[in-house]
Scaffold this motif. Structure first.
Motif, mmCIF file in Angstrom:
data_model
loop_
_atom_site.group_PDB
_atom_site.id
_atom_site.type_symbol
_atom_site.label_atom_id
_atom_site.label_comp_id
_atom_site.label_asym_id
_atom_site.label_seq_id
_atom_site.Cartn_x
_atom_site.Cartn_y
_atom_site.Cartn_z
ATOM 1 N N THR A 111 0.873 -1.167 0.000
ATOM 2 C CA THR A 111 0.000 0.000 0.000
ATOM 3 C C THR A 111 0.914 1.222 0.000
ATOM 4 N N TYR A 112 0.399 2.385 -0.467
ATOM 5 C CA TYR A 112 1.281 3.505 -0.762
ATOM 6 C C TYR A 112 0.847 4.797 -0.081
ATOM 7 N N GLU A 113 1.859 5.602 0.278
ATOM 8 C CA GLU A 113 1.677 6.981 0.704
ATOM 9 C C GLU A 113 2.558 7.841 -0.190
ATOM 10 N N PHE A 114 2.087 9.043 -0.564
ATOM 11 C CA PHE A 114 2.773 9.820 -1.594
ATOM 12 C C PHE A 114 3.123 11.234 -1.138
ATOM 13 N N ASP A 115 4.245 11.718 -1.670
ATOM 14 C CA ASP A 115 4.635 13.125 -1.571
ATOM 15 C C ASP A 115 5.039 13.544 -2.974
ATOM 16 N N LEU A 116 4.075 14.081 -3.732
ATOM 17 C CA LEU A 116 4.396 14.397 -5.119
ATOM 18 C C LEU A 116 3.458 15.449 -5.686
ATOM 19 N N ALA A 117 3.907 16.021 -6.777
ATOM 20 C CA ALA A 117 3.101 16.899 -7.621
ATOM 21 C C ALA A 117 3.320 16.437 -9.056
ATOM 22 N N TRP A 118 2.313 16.658 -9.921
ATOM 23 C CA TRP A 118 2.433 16.197 -11.310
ATOM 24 C C TRP A 118 2.065 17.324 -12.262
ATOM 25 N N ALA A 119 3.047 17.760 -13.004
ATOM 26 C CA ALA A 119 2.854 18.723 -14.086
ATOM 27 C C ALA A 119 3.859 18.377 -15.169
ATOM 28 N N VAL A 120 3.474 18.536 -16.419
ATOM 29 C CA VAL A 120 4.351 18.149 -17.520
ATOM 30 C C VAL A 120 4.029 19.002 -18.738
ATOM 31 N N ASP A 121 5.050 19.306 -19.534
ATOM 32 C CA ASP A 121 4.863 20.061 -20.770
ATOM 33 C C ASP A 121 4.751 19.066 -21.916
ATOM 34 N N VAL A 122 3.519 18.693 -22.284
ATOM 35 C CA VAL A 122 3.337 17.675 -23.313
ATOM 36 C C VAL A 122 3.737 18.160 -24.696
ATOM 37 N N ALA A 123 3.949 19.468 -24.853
ATOM 38 C CA ALA A 123 4.443 19.973 -26.134
ATOM 39 C C ALA A 123 5.830 19.439 -26.433
ATOM 40 N N LEU A 124 6.517 18.949 -25.398
ATOM 41 C CA LEU A 124 7.867 18.415 -25.564
ATOM 42 C C LEU A 124 7.871 16.919 -25.860
ATOM 43 N N ALA A 125 6.693 16.307 -25.937
ATOM 44 C CA ALA A 125 6.623 14.875 -26.229
ATOM 45 C C ALA A 125 7.099 14.590 -27.644
ATOM 46 N N GLY A 126 7.976 13.612 -27.785
ATOM 47 C CA GLY A 126 8.526 13.268 -29.085
ATOM 48 C C GLY A 126 7.572 12.431 -29.915
ATOM 49 N N PRO A 127 7.940 12.139 -31.156
ATOM 50 C CA PRO A 127 7.102 11.309 -32.023
ATOM 51 C C PRO A 127 7.002 9.892 -31.495
ATOM 52 N N ALA A 128 5.906 9.223 -31.810
ATOM 53 C CA ALA A 128 5.708 7.868 -31.295
ATOM 54 C C ALA A 128 4.724 7.105 -32.153
#
Length: 325
Positions: A111-128
């Motif tokens: 089971t999990y306890e968290f200390d985090l934040a989530w933000a990301v610039d998806v404009a930087l995602a490469g081709p896939a």
């Protein structure tokens, strides 16, 4: 055919562009507290573990994530790059590297306890040719909405794979989380979900009923993993079930992520990845899918047989022999 390194043989006259794999989601430090009181610290995060699995299987995936420029961030980056994962240049942030504390019971379940934040610039995602998303990155704002928009934008060119990997400790609005999961299921081509996640999402419904409703919403394949009881998949061609190999469990950290990574790898091997192969994926023969799932279950069995998220390499997986569950 999509771009990438060309592979094939002149003897067969068959050439195929190497499929490009992009994983978007959290990478963090797992702080593991075992039932005997021992503690250790290691890199992790569900999408990062999927990328790690794909790297060890020789796929050279790109991971777009969020890492602090601190000692823990450098440790996560090194861990990934040592296994062939390319960490996107857009993954560095000024914040500290996130952590997840895994509390293991006597059976090794976490089971999990968290200390985090989530933000990301998806404009930087490469081709896939395949885009994998999942876990915290799909429900925790502000990054979750950006991930959803990226999926919508990439469906025209990539296979979308999704593992909800629910973390209830991070969810304040269960209804909103369920709505987002349903949205992403409808956009995905392949969904892998654990029985625990389905029971959290739909506690009053049978697993197979939920899986069938998800399949009807759009995916070509819906896989439900059930730990030591094995896994089943639903497609338009019917149901496929595979047992879990018998193995001594050290802990379950990263097992589902290993299954997911090996599942993507198997679909690449079968030439079922890429928007140009969407119909072929829908028509996947049950026997072919059965083989891919058995290999994925074997990969997960290797991971649970050793501490932490430590998936096998392609050579290890090819050599492994397990008794059927």
């Amino acid at each position: 055919m999509s771009g990438g390194a060309v592979t094939g043989t002149a003897a067969t006259g068959t050439y195929r562009a190497e499929r490009r794999v992009l994983v978007v989601g959290e990478a963090l430090i797992d702080l593991v507290q075992r039932a005997d009181g021992s503690r250790d610290e290691a890199p992790g995060g569900s999408p990062a573990n999927v990328a790690l699995t794909l790297g060890r299987l020789g796929r050279h995936p790109q991971l777009l994530t969020s890492l602090g420029e601190d000692d823990r961030g450098h440790a996560v980056r090194t861990w990934l790059e040592d296994s062939g994962v390319q960490v996107s240049a857009g993954s560095a942030t000024g914040a500290h590297t996130s952590t997840a504390t895994a509390l293991l019971d006597d059976a090794g379940a976490a089971t999990y306890e968290f200390d985090l934040a989530w933000a990301v610039d998806v404009a930087l995602a490469g081709p896939a040719d395949v885009l994998h998303i999942g876990s915290i990155a799909t429900v925790l704002e502000p990054g979750a909405s950006d991930v959803a928009r990226l999926v919508e934008a990439r469906r025209a060119t990539a296979t979308i794979t999704f593992d909800p990997n629910i973390r209830p400790a991070l969810i304040d609005d269960a209804a909103a989380a369920r709505s987002r999961v349903e949205q992403l299921v409808g956009l995905a081509d392949v969904v892998k979900v654990s029985d625990e996640d389905l029971l959290w999402l739909h506690p009053d419904r049978e697993l197979a009923d939920v899986a069938a409703s998800w399949l009807a919403a759009g995916p070509a394949v819906v896989v439900v993993t059930q730990g030591g009881q094995g896994a089943f998949a639903l497609t338009a061609q019917g149901r496929v079930w595979t047992s879990a190999p018998r193995v001594t469990v050290v802990d379950t950290v990263g097992a589902g992520d290993t299954f997911m990574g090996a599942l993507i790898d198997g679909l690449i091997d079968a030439d079922l990845i890429g928007a140009d192969r969407r119909q072929a994926l829908r028509d996947v023969p049950p026997g072919l899918l059965d083989g891919i799932m058995r290999r994925s279950a074997a990969a997960a069995a290797v991971t649970v047989s050793r501490p932490g998220a430590d998936p096998p390499t392609r050579a290890e997986l090819a050599a492994v022999k397990f008794a059927a569950g």
